[in-house]
Write an enzyme that holds these catalytic residues in place. Sequence first.
Site, short mmCIF file in Angstrom:
data_model
loop_
_atom_site.label_atom_id
_atom_site.label_comp_id
_atom_site.label_asym_id
_atom_site.label_seq_id
_atom_site.Cartn_x
_atom_site.Cartn_y
_atom_site.Cartn_z
N ASN A 1 0.85 -1.20 0.00
CA ASN A 1 0.00 0.00 0.00
C ASN A 1 0.88 1.26 0.00
O ASN A 1 1.56 1.55 0.98
CB ASN A 1 -0.92 -0.07 1.24
CG ASN A 1 -1.87 1.11 1.33
OD1 ASN A 1 -1.52 2.23 0.96
ND2 ASN A 1 -3.06 0.85 1.82
N LYS B 1 0.23 3.96 2.75
CA LYS B 1 0.82 3.56 4.04
C LYS B 1 2.31 3.82 4.01
O LYS B 1 2.89 4.34 4.95
CB LYS B 1 0.66 2.05 4.26
CG LYS B 1 -0.57 1.60 4.94
CD LYS B 1 -0.38 0.10 5.24
CE LYS B 1 -1.62 -0.56 5.68
NZ LYS B 1 -1.43 -2.02 5.88
N ASP C 1 -0.92 -4.02 10.01
CA ASP C 1 -2.29 -4.36 9.62
C ASP C 1 -3.20 -3.37 10.33
O ASP C 1 -3.08 -3.15 11.54
CB ASP C 1 -2.65 -5.79 10.00
CG ASP C 1 -3.90 -6.23 9.24
OD1 ASP C 1 -3.87 -6.25 7.99
OD2 ASP C 1 -4.93 -6.52 9.89
N SER C 2 -4.08 -2.75 9.58
CA SER C 2 -4.84 -1.65 10.14
C SER C 2 -6.25 -1.63 9.58
O SER C 2 -6.56 -2.34 8.62
CB SER C 2 -4.12 -0.33 9.87
OG SER C 2 -3.71 -0.28 8.51
N PHE D 1 -5.63 9.06 3.17
CA PHE D 1 -6.08 8.06 2.19
C PHE D 1 -7.26 7.28 2.78
O PHE D 1 -7.69 7.56 3.91
CB PHE D 1 -4.93 7.13 1.80
CG PHE D 1 -4.41 6.27 2.93
CD1 PHE D 1 -3.53 6.77 3.87
CD2 PHE D 1 -4.81 4.94 3.06
CE1 PHE D 1 -3.06 5.98 4.91
CE2 PHE D 1 -4.33 4.13 4.10
CZ PHE D 1 -3.45 4.67 5.03
N TYR E 1 -10.20 5.72 4.45
CA TYR E 1 -11.38 6.21 5.17
C TYR E 1 -11.15 7.55 5.86
O TYR E 1 -12.03 8.03 6.59
CB TYR E 1 -11.82 5.15 6.20
CG TYR E 1 -12.20 3.82 5.59
CD1 TYR E 1 -13.43 3.67 4.92
CD2 TYR E 1 -11.36 2.71 5.66
CE1 TYR E 1 -13.78 2.45 4.35
CE2 TYR E 1 -11.71 1.49 5.09
CZ TYR E 1 -12.92 1.37 4.44
OH TYR E 1 -13.28 0.17 3.87
N HIS F 1 -3.13 5.98 14.95
CA HIS F 1 -2.91 4.56 15.25
C HIS F 1 -1.54 4.12 14.72
O HIS F 1 -0.74 3.53 15.41
CB HIS F 1 -4.05 3.77 14.61
CG HIS F 1 -4.33 4.11 13.16
ND1 HIS F 1 -4.37 5.40 12.70
CD2 HIS F 1 -4.54 3.33 12.07
CE1 HIS F 1 -4.61 5.40 11.40
NE2 HIS F 1 -4.71 4.13 10.99
P1 ITT Z 1 -0.95 -4.21 2.91
O1 ITT Z 1 -1.67 -5.41 3.49
O2 ITT Z 1 -0.14 -4.55 1.69
O3 ITT Z 1 -0.15 -3.46 3.93
P2 ITT Z 1 -3.61 -3.09 2.67
O4 ITT Z 1 -4.14 -1.80 2.12
O5 ITT Z 1 -4.29 -4.37 2.21
O6 ITT Z 1 -2.03 -3.15 2.36
P3 ITT Z 1 -4.58 -3.56 5.36
O7 ITT Z 1 -4.97 -4.98 5.09
O8 ITT Z 1 -3.88 -3.25 6.64
O9 ITT Z 1 -3.62 -2.99 4.22
O10 ITT Z 1 -5.88 -2.67 5.21
C1 ITT Z 1 -5.95 -1.45 5.81
C2 ITT Z 1 -7.10 -0.65 5.22
O11 ITT Z 1 -7.69 0.11 6.30
C3 ITT Z 1 -6.56 0.36 4.23
O12 ITT Z 1 -6.60 -0.13 2.92
C4 ITT Z 1 -7.50 1.53 4.46
O13 ITT Z 1 -8.69 1.34 3.76
C5 ITT Z 1 -7.86 1.45 5.94
N1 ITT Z 1 -6.93 2.30 6.72
C6 ITT Z 1 -5.91 1.89 7.52
N2 ITT Z 1 -5.25 2.94 8.03
C7 ITT Z 1 -5.84 4.04 7.54
C8 ITT Z 1 -5.60 5.41 7.68
O14 ITT Z 1 -4.57 5.88 8.40
N3 ITT Z 1 -6.41 6.26 7.03
C9 ITT Z 1 -7.42 5.81 6.27
N4 ITT Z 1 -7.72 4.54 6.06
C10 ITT Z 1 -6.94 3.63 6.70
#
Ligand code: ITT
Length: 198
Positions: free
Chosen positions: A11, A14, A71-72, A154, A156, A182
């Site tokens: 991502n 991120k 993971d977030s 980005f 949400y 977070h």
């Molecule tokens: P990786 O697994 O490759 O790291 P991913 O986008 O699939 O990428 P996650 O499974 O951790 O990552 O999903 C996290 C999602 O949660 C992310 O795509 C956003 O939609 C949301 N998210 C997490 N942190 C955020 C933030 O700081 N601001 C806005 N949305 C966030």
Amino acid sequence: MKNEIVFATGNLDKMREIREILSGMDFEIRSMKEAQIVTNVEETGETFEENARLKAEAVAKKTDAIVIADDSGLEIDYLNGEPGVYSARYMGEDTSYQVKNQALLDRLKGVPKEQRSARFVCAVAVAFPDGEMIVRRETMEGYIGEAPAGENGFGYDPIFYPTAYGCSSAELSSRQKNEISHRGKALMAIRKEIEKRI
Ligand code: ITT
């Protein structure tokens, strides 16, 4: 040569925040792409912590560097914690965040502010080359606004209003967001753990 940390994420948004939060560390921070590591980790965990571990473990198998994974996601109390660990997959990975954010706002239509509480959650796992693994979880508390606002951040961010500010997290500068977020808090905790060991 500087020591290296590989960040196990695909991502790019991120990755941008991560570079800012870890700036000034005596390590070269490389994305998986920069380290030329290709892996498709199934996020089968039921918690953010489990998924962060799974990602860090998978990438650690492919490099001798320190590996960090994040993971977030967003938990909305009125929706029993949805989208939660499914935040990236909610309504499909390829659906735009404009559509996802509007769908969540629609599901909260008419719900009063006191019942719109929500939080961003982030678990960060670090895998050291000797096999040791440390995980830290942090949250940013807030509520879901009535309408999207802001262009920064980005995902949400446009619908999430941190309690500490009267605006959405997409209206904060990256420095303001990283200070209370977070991801900022969990990564700073992990940064301390890494710095203890060098
Ligand atoms: P990786 O697994 O490759 O790291 P991913 O986008 O699939 O990428 P996650 O499974 O951790 O990552 O999903 C996290 C999602 O949660 C992310 O795509 C956003 O939609 C949301 N998210 C997490 N942190 C955020 C933030 O700081 N601001 C806005 N949305 C966030």
